[in-house]
Design an enzyme around this catalytic site. Structure first.
Site, mmCIF file in Angstrom:
data_model
loop_
_atom_site.group_PDB
_atom_site.id
_atom_site.type_symbol
_atom_site.label_atom_id
_atom_site.label_comp_id
_atom_site.label_asym_id
_atom_site.label_seq_id
_atom_site.Cartn_x
_atom_site.Cartn_y
_atom_site.Cartn_z
ATOM 1 N N GLN A 266 46.929 48.668 33.125
ATOM 2 C CA GLN A 266 48.007 48.319 32.214
ATOM 3 C C GLN A 266 48.531 49.544 31.478
ATOM 4 O OE1 GLN A 266 49.333 45.122 32.395
ATOM 5 N NE2 GLN A 266 47.902 45.342 34.090
ATOM 6 N N HIS A 269 51.587 51.495 32.901
ATOM 7 C CA HIS A 269 52.955 50.969 32.854
ATOM 8 C C HIS A 269 53.863 51.889 32.045
ATOM 9 C CE1 HIS A 269 53.107 47.158 34.949
ATOM 10 N NE2 HIS A 269 51.944 46.826 34.444
ATOM 11 N N GLU A 334 48.361 39.290 26.073
ATOM 12 C CA GLU A 334 49.096 38.905 27.282
ATOM 13 C C GLU A 334 48.110 38.624 28.422
ATOM 14 O OE1 GLU A 334 52.500 40.837 30.262
ATOM 15 O OE2 GLU A 334 51.312 42.129 28.945
ATOM 16 N N HIS A 335 47.247 39.587 28.693
ATOM 17 C CA HIS A 335 46.219 39.446 29.727
ATOM 18 C C HIS A 335 44.838 39.527 29.077
ATOM 19 C CE1 HIS A 335 49.618 41.664 31.774
ATOM 20 N NE2 HIS A 335 49.526 40.585 32.544
ATOM 21 N N ASP A 368 48.878 40.059 38.753
ATOM 22 C CA ASP A 368 50.181 40.711 38.791
ATOM 23 C C ASP A 368 50.915 40.432 40.094
ATOM 24 O OD1 ASP A 368 50.024 41.851 36.288
ATOM 25 O OD2 ASP A 368 49.289 43.787 37.005
ATOM 26 N N HIS A 427 76.801 4.943 10.210
ATOM 27 C CA HIS A 427 75.590 4.792 11.014
ATOM 28 C C HIS A 427 75.059 3.367 10.881
ATOM 29 C CE1 HIS A 427 75.590 9.157 11.209
ATOM 30 N NE2 HIS A 427 74.457 9.161 11.906
#
Length: 438
Positions: A266, A269, A334-335, A368, A427
């Site tokens: 990761q 990235h 996230e992971h 992934d 109404h």
């Protein structure tokens, strides 16, 4: 610093300043540049006003291309098929295997319409329908991700969306054949070689050539993320994604080289990516640090990894697994890798995580590409209230209500009381007209 050194910060759960240190480490705002927002708003407005011409002008300017007409920015089905036929047999097999697994997984997310009837004949239910058209943004040039094409386009197809429109920038005319091949495998209907905020604006509002979509999905740079935030409401969006994140919880019994490489996966990235390891075994944290130092020089993206680990990485010592799980839910990663014995026992305790990878053999990287579940996941702590991209993101739910005469009479009395309590006389009278004489 040199690229051969990467020292994530060491934190101790029991230290007095731990909480504030962790908050500082996790702090992130993905779209916060005022100058970018001003530029993006100007681009969006220009696309709204002049349509195709604005898209052509911005594409020539930002992607350094010489384009005279929109048809030069369109890739047809034959071009996608040509890309699929041209890649290696190994690449094609990998794409098709991943696509099959992604499709199979997302088939399980299908939602069905339902209804039930009450004793007096009143019918209540929910109708599930796909969106008419969705737009998929795919980064272009060297930052090419065929896996993102599969992960975004296939759930839309499974949901029953009739048309998927893909935009992908081609800086200086450069296209990634694997991305185009993935579009062919995923069944993308239209492809335009445009990018940036102008592509988002074109998808959101439509031009003479580019059709307006109902939702825009897919990753991009800060201009793309800012544009998605700006057009939200005009169209739906998947999310405003921050940098990639991984949080590994390990009991100290996994090969430290494996864990170091999982963190690298990761961190490579970009410099803002975040990789964190939590363990109740302080000696194991030392072993992973040694693995990081030894393996880093072998990595092609070692400069990026080193910066990521130094600026946003951490090795955190905890007293026990209960404290580790407490931190997981606080971080909402996230992971999440649970690289521990019997990870199933901890699964019910995990409340906030985008994707949970269980056991020593389940590297996050499998998620992934080819595990099947979607890799478009909530980042920056948004797993507290968000979920992975899925079939449900491309479907809408409509309430279905049909009262019988008796049901309308009975519920009309209830509605009348509540409406008059809110001083909404029309109404109340609308409901009262349908009350039966008794």
């Amino acid at each position: 610093m040199t690229s051969d050194v990467a020292n994530p910060v060491r934190l101790d759960f029991n230290s007095s300043g731990f909480s504030s240190q962790l908050d500082q480490l996790l702090a992130w705002e993905s779209v916060s540049n005022d100058d970018v927002q001003v530029r993006v708003k100007a681009i969006i407005e220009q696309v709204r006003q002049t349509g195709d011409q604005a898209v052509i002008d911005y594409t020539c300017r930002f992607d350094r291309r010489h384009v005279g007409a929109m048809d030069e920015l369109i890739l047809n089905a034959d071009r996608l098929q040509k890309a699929l036929d041209a890649i290696s047999a190994e690449e094609r097999s990998a794409l098709e295997t991943a696509a099959s697994r992604i499709r199979d997984y997302h088939e399980h997310q299908q939602q069905k319409s339902w209804n039930y009837q009450e004793a007096d004949g009143t019918l209540l239910g929910q109708q599930v329908t796909p969106m008419d058209r969705v737009g998929l943004y795919v980064p272009g040039g060297r930052a090419a991700y065929p896996s993102s094409v599969l992960m975004n386009a296939i759930p839309a197809a499974v949901a029953g969306v009739p048309e998927v429109v893909m935009v992908v920038p081609a800086p200086e005319g450069e296209l990634n054949e694997l991305v185009l091949a993935a579009a062919a495998v995923a069944g993308v209907d239209k492809v335009f070689t445009i990018g940036g905020a102008q592509a988002i604006a074109a998808l959101a509002y439509g031009t003479e050539t580019i059709p307006r979509v109902d939702k825009i999905v897919g990753p991009g740079n800060i201009y793309v993320a800012t544009a998605k935030r700006e057009v939200f409401g005009q169209v739906g969006i998947d999310m405003i994604a921050g940098p990639s994140e991984i949080l590994v919880v390990c009991d100290g019994k996994t090969n430290p080289d494996w864990i170091a490489m999982d963190l690298f996966s990761q961190a490579e990235h970009d410099e803002d990516a975040q990789a964190i390891l939590i363990s109740p075994d302080a000696n194991f944290l030392d072993a992973v640090q040694e693995s990081i130092n030894r393996l880093l020089p072998t990595m092609e993206r070692k400069e990026i990894i080193a910066t990521s680990l130094k600026e946003r990485g951490a090795l955190i010592a905890v007293p026990d697994m209960n404290a580790a799980i407490e931190l997981v839910n606080r971080v909402a990663p996230e992971h999440l890798e649970l690289s521990v014995e019997n990870p199933e026992q901890w699964l019910p305790e995990i409340r906030h995580a985008g994707a949970i990878f269980m056991g020593r053999y389940t590297a996050e990287v499998l998620g992934d590409y080819c595990a099947g579940p979607n890799h478009v996941l909530p980042t920056s702590g948004t797993a507290r209230f968000s979920s992975p991209l899925g079939v449900y993101d491309f479907q809408k739910r409509s309430s279905v209500i049909q009262f019988s005469a008796d049901g309308a009479s009975k519920m009309g009395k209830v509605a009348s009381v509540l409406a008059r309590g809110e001083s909404l006389t029309a109404h109340a009278r609308s409901a009262e007209y349908r009350i039966l004489d008794t």
